[in-house]
Design a protein around this motif. Structure first.
Motif, mmCIF file in Angstrom:
data_model
loop_
_atom_site.group_PDB
_atom_site.id
_atom_site.type_symbol
_atom_site.label_atom_id
_atom_site.label_comp_id
_atom_site.label_asym_id
_atom_site.label_seq_id
_atom_site.Cartn_x
_atom_site.Cartn_y
_atom_site.Cartn_z
ATOM 1 N N ASP A 39 37.428 55.465 -91.110
ATOM 2 C CA ASP A 39 38.012 56.445 -90.181
ATOM 3 C C ASP A 39 39.350 56.968 -90.688
ATOM 4 O O ASP A 39 39.667 58.147 -90.528
ATOM 5 N N VAL A 40 40.145 56.103 -91.299
ATOM 6 C CA VAL A 40 41.443 56.525 -91.828
ATOM 7 C C VAL A 40 41.248 57.490 -92.997
ATOM 8 O O VAL A 40 41.937 58.512 -93.093
ATOM 9 N N LYS A 41 40.298 57.213 -93.861
ATOM 10 C CA LYS A 41 40.007 58.134 -94.971
ATOM 11 C C LYS A 41 39.533 59.479 -94.427
ATOM 12 O O LYS A 41 39.964 60.534 -94.912
ATOM 13 N N SER A 42 38.670 59.465 -93.430
ATOM 14 C CA SER A 42 38.191 60.717 -92.825
ATOM 15 C C SER A 42 39.336 61.489 -92.187
ATOM 16 O O SER A 42 39.429 62.710 -92.325
ATOM 17 N N TYR A 43 40.214 60.781 -91.495
ATOM 18 C CA TYR A 43 41.376 61.422 -90.860
ATOM 19 C C TYR A 43 42.257 62.063 -91.930
ATOM 20 O O TYR A 43 42.706 63.203 -91.773
ATOM 21 N N ALA A 44 42.512 61.337 -93.006
ATOM 22 C CA ALA A 44 43.347 61.871 -94.086
ATOM 23 C C ALA A 44 42.702 63.116 -94.690
ATOM 24 O O ALA A 44 43.389 64.103 -94.979
ATOM 25 N N ALA A 45 41.398 63.102 -94.869
ATOM 26 C CA ALA A 45 40.693 64.259 -95.422
ATOM 27 C C ALA A 45 40.846 65.476 -94.515
ATOM 28 O O ALA A 45 41.034 66.603 -94.990
ATOM 29 N N ARG A 46 40.786 65.255 -93.222
ATOM 30 C CA ARG A 46 40.866 66.360 -92.257
ATOM 31 C C ARG A 46 42.287 66.884 -92.065
ATOM 32 O O ARG A 46 42.473 68.034 -91.676
ATOM 33 N N ASN A 47 43.296 66.028 -92.282
ATOM 34 C CA ASN A 47 44.648 66.397 -91.870
ATOM 35 C C ASN A 47 45.689 66.533 -92.968
ATOM 36 O O ASN A 47 46.767 67.072 -92.707
ATOM 37 N N ILE A 62 48.334 55.042 -102.429
ATOM 38 C CA ILE A 62 46.876 55.016 -102.460
ATOM 39 C C ILE A 62 46.448 54.917 -103.921
ATOM 40 O O ILE A 62 47.205 55.308 -104.817
ATOM 41 N N SER A 63 45.270 54.404 -104.148
ATOM 42 C CA SER A 63 44.748 54.289 -105.508
ATOM 43 C C SER A 63 43.983 55.556 -105.871
ATOM 44 O O SER A 63 43.656 56.378 -105.000
ATOM 45 N N ARG A 64 43.670 55.716 -107.147
ATOM 46 C CA ARG A 64 42.870 56.858 -107.596
ATOM 47 C C ARG A 64 41.516 56.863 -106.883
ATOM 48 O O ARG A 64 41.033 57.895 -106.443
ATOM 49 N N ASP A 68 40.013 59.749 -104.522
ATOM 50 C CA ASP A 68 38.691 60.341 -104.765
ATOM 51 C C ASP A 68 37.789 60.222 -103.538
ATOM 52 O O ASP A 68 37.077 61.170 -103.187
ATOM 53 N N ASP A 69 37.834 59.069 -102.873
ATOM 54 C CA ASP A 69 37.037 58.865 -101.660
ATOM 55 C C ASP A 69 37.442 59.851 -100.567
ATOM 56 O O ASP A 69 36.582 60.430 -99.884
#
Length: 85
Positions: A39-47, A62-64, A68-69
């Motif tokens: 959920d945190v990765k999805s939130y970061a992608a959206r925002n 964050i790591s590479r 990428d994720d």
């Protein structure tokens, strides 16, 4: 049990904007709960745009692979670059 939205946004901000948390255990940080990572990765992608995420990578927050994720989750509606205002 569903993840709490305010924790998702807080984790994302603390990881990508302030660097005072990590997605996974490393650098002396315990990492966020595994159930929140997707959920945190999805939130970061959206925002967050690429420059904000790249800064987090440059700082080691964050790591590479995490970058990428996150980028793989972006859609056309998500910010890629920050628009001048």
């Amino acid at each position: 049990m569903a993840n709490l939205p305010f924790l998702v946004s807080t984790y994302a901000r603390n990881i990508t904007m302030f660097g005072n948390e990590r997605l996974t255990p490393r650098d002396g940080f315990k990492g966020i709960p595994e159930s929140y990572r997707s959920d945190v990765k999805s939130y970061a992608a959206r925002n967050y745009d690429y420059d904000e995420l790249d800064r987090a990578l440059d700082k080691g927050w964050i790591s590479r692979q995490e970058l990428d994720d996150i980028m793989a989750l972006k859609t056309e509606a998500d910010p890629i670059i920050k628009l001048a205002t």
